[in-house]
Design an enzyme around this catalytic site. Sequence first.
Site, PDB file in Angstrom:
ATOM      1  N   PRO A 138       0.598  -1.422   0.225  1.00 26.43           N
ATOM      2  CA  PRO A 138      -0.021  -0.052  -0.258  1.00 26.43           C
ATOM      3  C   PRO A 138       1.108   1.352   0.023  1.00 26.43           C
ATOM      4  O   PRO A 138       2.051   1.245   0.896  1.00 26.43           O
ATOM      5  CB  PRO A 138      -0.511   0.269   1.291  1.00 26.43           C
ATOM      6  CG  PRO A 138      -1.408  -1.743   1.637  1.00 26.43           C
ATOM      7  CD  PRO A 138      -0.608  -1.884   1.152  1.00 26.43           C
ATOM      8  N   CYS A 139       0.310   2.256  -1.302  1.00 26.52           N
ATOM      9  CA  CYS A 139       1.635   3.205  -1.595  1.00 26.52           C
ATOM     10  C   CYS A 139       0.601   4.318  -0.342  1.00 26.52           C
ATOM     11  O   CYS A 139       2.045   5.722  -0.696  1.00 26.52           O
ATOM     12  CB  CYS A 139       1.527   3.345  -2.610  1.00 26.52           C
ATOM     13  SG  CYS A 139      -0.012   3.790  -3.235  1.00 26.52           S
ATOM     14  N   GLN A 140       0.141   4.566   0.424  1.00 23.48           N
ATOM     15  CA  GLN A 140      -0.806   5.829   0.636  1.00 23.48           C
ATOM     16  C   GLN A 140       0.567   6.638   1.434  1.00 23.48           C
ATOM     17  O   GLN A 140       0.475   7.516   2.225  1.00 23.48           O
ATOM     18  CB  GLN A 140      -2.478   5.562   1.111  1.00 23.48           C
ATOM     19  CG  GLN A 140      -3.423   5.566   1.065  1.00 23.48           C
ATOM     20  CD  GLN A 140      -3.435   4.145   0.129  1.00 23.48           C
ATOM     21  OE1 GLN A 140      -2.646   2.810   0.106  1.00 23.48           O
ATOM     22  NE2 GLN A 140      -4.554   3.567  -0.861  1.00 23.48           N
TER      23      GLN A 140
END
Length: 395
Positions: A80-82
């Site tokens: 997950p890149c958030q």
Amino acid sequence: MKAIELFAGAGGLGLGVGRAGFKAVDVVEWDRWCCDTLRENRARGSSIIRHWPEPREGDVRGFSFSAFEDKVDLVTGGPPCQPFSLGGRHRAHQDHRDMWSEAVRAVRETRPSAFIFENVKGLTRATFQTYFSYIYLQLSYPEITLRDGENWIDHRARLEQHHTSGGRSGLSYRVLPPKVLNAADYGVPQKRERVFFVGFRSDLGIEWSFPFETHSRDALLWDQYRAGDYWDRHSVSKKAKPVDRRGSQAASRIRERPEELPWRTTRDALLGLPDPELNPRGCAKFPDHRFQPGARSYPGHTGSPLDEPAKTLKAGVHGVPGGENMLRRPDGSVRYFTIRESARLQTFPDDFVFHGSWTETMRQLGNAVPVDLAEVVARSVREHLDIGLARTARA
């Protein structure tokens, strides 16, 4: 060759890896909408995904990968890149969504010949430099794990000491210096930058480098304003050709025809798709190709020009931002991209369908890796693995 796909999302990275000749034996994703998308396309027999196993839906932290030890050639995924996104809160390792440690665990438990992980360009920002190097070191030495009560800074120091000492005992990987790739430079009709971590198990002795860029902006400018082939290819008359003084001036400074192929544009990507606003009846034969009302333009929110690669499609924490997910026609009018158009910009095949509302589906697409970019990287990895594994078998 067998592969495990972590954080599969809507399947962009996995589809590209499959096209490169890898067979998925495990697919993990926590989001139910993404899993529904994967399941439906699997049931429909769509593309590579029809050969995938049923996705394991749930938190990766609850799954074991030890059953695949020494049985897979590749582990891939986009944690997950958030936590690192330019549009997010930039909390990195303090964010509960940071799953890099789980990517490392999967490598440790399976001992694959290679891995491919990708993330947003924001991960390379100076504020994340220390944590960026921590990810690199963990992937290089996945068996040197975090001790009870040890914080990540001390763990990083211990990994760094091992690295500088030249120690190579246990499981280790040759990890290339991570590189930011612009999808447009590899034939994707979208300016999308992602950072890739690629590593090969050290005992294989494989030397690898990132694939060379195959497309360029200069080649597009030459095609549009020097040779004129671009307009001929799209049957755009001289009278209807958009006026772009900056593009024309930039093209005039190019002395020789570039060797690369032209960047692919939004117009290239949408070729053959009826305009959903002007011709809604003609859109029926294309899945997920419906007009979405409400688009508007204002300064800083102007949409993607038709005759350039699209801006980066974005998922948005609070829904779709709009500017990046709109088409701007030559006359200045704008409209939202349909789901099918967005899928084209992400190079998904036309038979691939998506689950959820327009906003939910755009979130899936905004988080995806362009299929064609994934294929370019994975195909190069596959070619080097074929050589390296054959050499090891002969030794």
